[in-house]
Design an enzyme around this catalytic site. Structure first.
Site, PDB file in Angstrom:
ATOM      1  N   GLY A 105      54.701  19.940  53.269  1.00  0.00           N
ATOM      2  CA  GLY A 105      54.205  18.439  53.737  1.00  0.00           C
ATOM      3  C   GLY A 105      55.194  17.552  54.462  1.00  0.00           C
ATOM      4  O   GLY A 105      55.202  16.924  55.389  1.00  0.00           O
TER       5      GLY A 105
ATOM      6  N   GLU B 194      55.299  21.771  39.406  1.00  0.00           N
ATOM      7  CA  GLU B 194      54.040  22.588  39.669  1.00  0.00           C
ATOM      8  C   GLU B 194      54.342  23.894  39.467  1.00  0.00           C
ATOM      9  O   GLU B 194      55.037  24.536  40.220  1.00  0.00           O
ATOM     10  CB  GLU B 194      53.471  22.199  41.050  1.00  0.00           C
ATOM     11  CG  GLU B 194      52.288  22.593  41.135  1.00  0.00           C
ATOM     12  CD  GLU B 194      51.602  22.233  42.640  1.00  0.00           C
ATOM     13  OE1 GLU B 194      52.330  22.334  43.632  1.00  0.00           O
ATOM     14  OE2 GLU B 194      50.383  21.866  42.446  1.00  0.00           O
TER      15      GLU B 194
ATOM     16  N   GLU C 289      47.844  16.300  51.676  1.00  0.00           N
ATOM     17  CA  GLU C 289      47.127  16.476  50.192  1.00  0.00           C
ATOM     18  C   GLU C 289      48.434  17.454  49.712  1.00  0.00           C
ATOM     19  O   GLU C 289      48.164  18.536  50.167  1.00  0.00           O
ATOM     20  CB  GLU C 289      45.682  17.078  50.539  1.00  0.00           C
ATOM     21  CG  GLU C 289      44.891  16.162  51.294  1.00  0.00           C
ATOM     22  CD  GLU C 289      44.071  15.081  50.508  1.00  0.00           C
ATOM     23  OE1 GLU C 289      44.372  14.944  49.563  1.00  0.00           O
ATOM     24  OE2 GLU C 289      43.570  14.211  51.047  1.00  0.00           O
TER      25      GLU C 289
ATOM     26  N   LYS D 128      44.508  26.358  60.651  1.00  0.00           N
ATOM     27  CA  LYS D 128      45.360  27.463  60.359  1.00  0.00           C
ATOM     28  C   LYS D 128      44.970  27.769  59.033  1.00  0.00           C
ATOM     29  O   LYS D 128      45.637  27.081  58.005  1.00  0.00           O
ATOM     30  CB  LYS D 128      46.914  27.173  60.801  1.00  0.00           C
ATOM     31  CG  LYS D 128      47.659  28.326  61.225  1.00  0.00           C
ATOM     32  CD  LYS D 128      48.035  29.131  60.217  1.00  0.00           C
ATOM     33  CE  LYS D 128      48.997  28.580  59.049  1.00  0.00           C
ATOM     34  NZ  LYS D 128      49.123  29.655  57.944  1.00  0.00           N
TER      35      LYS D 128
ATOM     36  N   GLY E 298      48.652  21.315  51.170  1.00  0.00           N
ATOM     37  CA  GLY E 298      49.570  22.359  50.631  1.00  0.00           C
ATOM     38  C   GLY E 298      50.585  21.927  49.690  1.00  0.00           C
ATOM     39  O   GLY E 298      50.379  20.789  49.165  1.00  0.00           O
ATOM     40  N   SER E 299      52.109  22.468  49.730  1.00  0.00           N
ATOM     41  CA  SER E 299      53.040  22.126  48.961  1.00  0.00           C
ATOM     42  C   SER E 299      53.669  20.981  49.572  1.00  0.00           C
ATOM     43  O   SER E 299      53.922  20.623  50.787  1.00  0.00           O
ATOM     44  CB  SER E 299      53.704  23.564  48.859  1.00  0.00           C
ATOM     45  OG  SER E 299      54.518  23.513  50.142  1.00  0.00           O
TER      46      SER E 299
ATOM     47  N   CYS F  75      45.377  22.605  42.480  1.00  0.00           N
ATOM     48  CA  CYS F  75      46.198  21.199  42.919  1.00  0.00           C
ATOM     49  C   CYS F  75      46.038  20.122  41.656  1.00  0.00           C
ATOM     50  O   CYS F  75      47.252  19.697  41.212  1.00  0.00           O
ATOM     51  CB  CYS F  75      45.940  20.681  44.170  1.00  0.00           C
ATOM     52  SG  CYS F  75      44.266  20.304  44.523  1.00  0.00           S
TER      53      CYS F  75
HETATM   54  P1  NAD Z   1      51.989  25.943  51.294  1.00  0.00           P
HETATM   55  O1  NAD Z   1      52.663  24.588  51.658  1.00  0.00           O
HETATM   56  O2  NAD Z   1      52.991  27.084  51.131  1.00  0.00           O
HETATM   57  O3  NAD Z   1      51.269  26.507  52.555  1.00  0.00           O
HETATM   58  C1  NAD Z   1      50.140  25.613  53.021  1.00  0.00           C
HETATM   59  C2  NAD Z   1      49.845  26.193  54.287  1.00  0.00           C
HETATM   60  O4  NAD Z   1      50.890  25.500  55.286  1.00  0.00           O
HETATM   61  C3  NAD Z   1      49.641  27.549  54.613  1.00  0.00           C
HETATM   62  O5  NAD Z   1      48.427  27.670  55.635  1.00  0.00           O
HETATM   63  C4  NAD Z   1      50.882  28.139  55.204  1.00  0.00           C
HETATM   64  O6  NAD Z   1      50.644  28.836  55.973  1.00  0.00           O
HETATM   65  C5  NAD Z   1      51.252  26.784  56.104  1.00  0.00           C
HETATM   66  N1  NAD Z   1      52.601  26.720  56.235  1.00  0.00           N
HETATM   67  C6  NAD Z   1      53.709  26.955  55.359  1.00  0.00           C
HETATM   68  N2  NAD Z   1      54.889  26.764  55.900  1.00  0.00           N
HETATM   69  C7  NAD Z   1      54.650  26.370  57.335  1.00  0.00           C
HETATM   70  C8  NAD Z   1      55.665  25.483  58.094  1.00  0.00           C
HETATM   71  N3  NAD Z   1      56.848  25.693  58.080  1.00  0.00           N
HETATM   72  N4  NAD Z   1      54.975  24.994  59.407  1.00  0.00           N
HETATM   73  C9  NAD Z   1      53.739  24.853  59.194  1.00  0.00           C
HETATM   74  N5  NAD Z   1      52.744  25.233  58.302  1.00  0.00           N
HETATM   75  C10 NAD Z   1      53.395  26.025  57.205  1.00  0.00           C
HETATM   76  O7  NAD Z   1      51.015  26.072  50.272  1.00  0.00           O
HETATM   77  P2  NAD Z   1      50.218  27.147  49.463  1.00  0.00           P
HETATM   78  O8  NAD Z   1      51.283  27.777  48.613  1.00  0.00           O
HETATM   79  O9  NAD Z   1      49.421  27.828  50.510  1.00  0.00           O
HETATM   80  O10 NAD Z   1      49.207  26.225  48.468  1.00  0.00           O
HETATM   81  C11 NAD Z   1      49.714  25.695  47.188  1.00  0.00           C
HETATM   82  C12 NAD Z   1      50.264  24.354  47.298  1.00  0.00           C
HETATM   83  O11 NAD Z   1      48.989  23.250  47.881  1.00  0.00           O
HETATM   84  C13 NAD Z   1      50.143  23.562  45.939  1.00  0.00           C
HETATM   85  O12 NAD Z   1      51.395  23.017  46.212  1.00  0.00           O
HETATM   86  C14 NAD Z   1      49.038  22.954  45.794  1.00  0.00           C
HETATM   87  O13 NAD Z   1      48.965  21.955  44.602  1.00  0.00           O
HETATM   88  C15 NAD Z   1      48.617  22.366  46.925  1.00  0.00           C
HETATM   89  N6  NAD Z   1      47.154  22.014  47.256  1.00  0.00           N
HETATM   90  C16 NAD Z   1      46.986  20.481  46.976  1.00  0.00           C
HETATM   91  C17 NAD Z   1      45.678  20.133  47.357  1.00  0.00           C
HETATM   92  C18 NAD Z   1      45.405  18.651  47.357  1.00  0.00           C
HETATM   93  O14 NAD Z   1      44.231  18.427  47.853  1.00  0.00           O
HETATM   94  N7  NAD Z   1      46.270  17.931  46.975  1.00  0.00           N
HETATM   95  C19 NAD Z   1      44.659  21.255  47.158  1.00  0.00           C
HETATM   96  C20 NAD Z   1      44.986  22.586  47.219  1.00  0.00           C
HETATM   97  C21 NAD Z   1      46.326  22.848  47.342  1.00  0.00           C
END
Ligand code: NAD
Length: 493
Positions: free
Chosen positions: A246, A396, A264, A188, A241-242, A299
């Site tokens: 997570g 962040e 992650e 996804k 993601g965030s 990230c």
């Molecule tokens: P996000 O957490 O908003 O979204 C990440 C993914 O989760 C997207 O596909 C989103 O559609 C999905 N998502 C959102 N809400 C959800 C829910 N309720 N249930 C299931 N899935 C859901 O993050 P973002 O804004 O897309 O990305 C930025 C974040 O990702 C930052 O915090 C960044 O630091 C982190 N990130 C971490 C790494 C790493 O390897 N540690 C790498 C890149 C980005």
């Protein structure tokens, strides 16, 4: 290619707008769509299929079927490898088109997407493809009349949920090891970055990947993402993601089938400059790239400079001079070094942090412009005078913004560096390798760089400590995340 050539190519390419299930492009069963909007000019690039639990059911069923019938899992390792290598070749052949899709959708400079992202995906797929027939299982030192084998078995259907900042690279970090271990995958993508990965999925079929082994369900997080993470037939969620999302992933797993969850998450990485740093010019330019690359939407972005007070003025002056020559602008121009942030929503989020500057004595040393209207372009921004417990230091920002803190002793520098809830990456600059190494040992971060920043490749693991998550992408270790150990004990007597 020139800007004009990229613009003209962007008019020729097909923009995918359907999800990819069981080897076919399909609309959402409900017919729902969402807009893929370009942050370059707020243009609607496509109305993309918006999946929900029904579409996720279809994709998981296809993946489960392929896992159970063994069409991929039981394929001869040599043949699996050949398909992955072919896939990597096709990605390379089409990397300009893939790069364009990413640049148009997320605003990342075309020099980066064509010179790094799209080629890095090919390298990752190739690397894990090559690993398929080179990794052996184990035989335990069991009694003479026994044979005790320890084998790695694939988990089943992997659900991958990924963000928009490195949409295809991070996807490849999940897909590569998951498929190499014989799993099937449903991915996804973020709703901000659906397009390029759809083209990559299509190329997988061209390379010979059996239909249904790799599926992409486009859609919103709380719909498609949640349905995938709650699915009873998904064995593991690999999430990047965030932090707040997570936490939800852990909750969904606990409330469904106790699937494995790898997280992650975000970061607030320190770049620590000790007073015996040898080359301050190199440190300044590397530190600048460590935060301003991808407009700070990384990230592990080095978003905190922690510098010895005796060299702070010199370092910040060099940083300001370096970013003064930074080329911010149209990401389709190959000379551009920093494009827009991904969306108006992200722009507003970064602006909300810039609004905090001044409240407790902070000041801009460079940049600070808050874009308005349809504008998503920031200047590289350098903030001085931040208090360690302020939100500017602790949270962040995910934009091209760096905060500066100073210290007198190494112990103080270490406390500042380790003094957030994150632990994804860190760097230390020093001319004394023992001092640097001692410092590096005490940094609580998944990756530590000495006298550099952001050097990386698929060969080393990547992931965090503490609030940055516990999963590890990349390297051979990632294969362990997509397999379970199995003991088979034979009585030979
Ligand atoms: P996000 O957490 O908003 O979204 C990440 C993914 O989760 C997207 O596909 C989103 O559609 C999905 N998502 C959102 N809400 C959800 C829910 N309720 N249930 C299931 N899935 C859901 O993050 P973002 O804004 O897309 O990305 C930025 C974040 O990702 C930052 O915090 C960044 O630091 C982190 N990130 C971490 C790494 C790493 O390897 N540690 C790498 C890149 C980005």
């Amino acid at each position: 290619m020139s800007r004009e050539q990229w613009v003209s190519k962007s008019k020729e390419i097909t923009i995918p707008n359907q999800m990819f299930i069981d080897g076919e492009f399909v609309s959402a069963v409900s017919g729902a769509t969402f807009d893929a909007i370009s942050p370059i000019d707020q243009r609607v690039l496509a109305k993309v299929a918006s999946g929900d639990s029904i579409d996720v059911d279809k994709a998981v069923a296809a993946a489960k079927r392929t896992f159970e019938n063994g069409v991929w899992r039981e394929l001869n390792p040599r043949d699996k490898k050949a398909i992955m290598l072919k896939w990597a070749d096709l990605i390379r052949e089409n990397h300009e088109e893939i790069a364009l899709l990413e640049t148009l959708e997320v605003g990342k400079p075309i020099g980066d997407t064509s010179g790094y992202d799209s080629l890095a995906v090919a390298r990752v797929i190739q690397w894990y493809g090559e690993a398929i027939d080179k990794r052996y299982d184990e035989i335990a030192p069991a009694p003479t009349n026994s044979l005790a084998m320890i084998t790695r078995e694939p988990l089943g259907v992997i659900g991958a949920v990924v963000p928009w900042n490195y949409p295809i690279v991070i996807a490849s970090w999940k897909i590569g090891p998951a498929l190499a271990m014989g799993n099937s995958v449903v991915l996804k993508p973020s709703e901000e970055s659906s397009l390029a990965i759809l083209r990559i999925a299509q190329l997988g079929i061209e390379a010979g990947l059996p239909k249904g082994v790799f599926n992409v369900v486009t859609g919103l997080g709380d719909q498609a993402g949640q349905a995938l993470a709650r699915h009873m037939d998904v064995a593991k969620i690999a999430f990047t993601g965030s932090g707040p999302v997570g936490k939800k992933m852990l909750q969904y797993a606990a409330e469904s089938n106790l699937k494995q969850v790898a997280l992650e998450l975000g970061g607030k990485s320190p770049q620590v400059v000790l007073d015996d740093v040898v080359d301050l010019d190199k440190a300044a330019s590397t530190i600048a790239w460590g935060i301003y690359y991808n407009a700070g939407q990384t990230c592990n972005a080095g978003s905190r400079v922690i510098v010895h007070e005796s060299i702070k003025e010199t370092l910040t002056a060099k940083l300001a001079e370096f970013v003064g020559n930074f080329k911010v602008g149209d990401p389709l121009d190959p000379m551009t070094q920093m494009g827009p942030v991904v969306s108006l929503k992200q722009r507003d989020r970064v602006n909300s942090y810039l609004e905090l500057v001044g409240a407790s004595g902070e000041k801009f040393l460079y940049g600070g412009k808050k874009p308005t209207g349809n504008d998503c372009y920031f200047e590289p921004t350098l903030i001085d005078g931040t208090k360690h417990d302020s939100r500017l230091v602790q949270e962040e920002i995910f934009g091209p913004v760096i905060v500066v803190e100073t210290f007198k002793s190494d112990a103080e520098a270490l406390a500042l560096a380790n003094g957030t809830n994150y632990g994804l990456a860190a760097s230390v600059w020093s001319g004394n390798i023992s001092r640097a190494h001692n410092f590096a040992r005490k940094l609580r971060a998944g990756t530590v760089w000495i006298n550099t920043f952001d050097m990386s490749d698929v060969i080393t693991p990547f992931g965090g400590f503490n609030g940055s998550g516990s999963g590890r992408d990349k390297s051979l270790h990632a294969l362990d995340g997509y397999s379970a150990l199995k003991t088979t004990w034979l009585d030979l007597s």
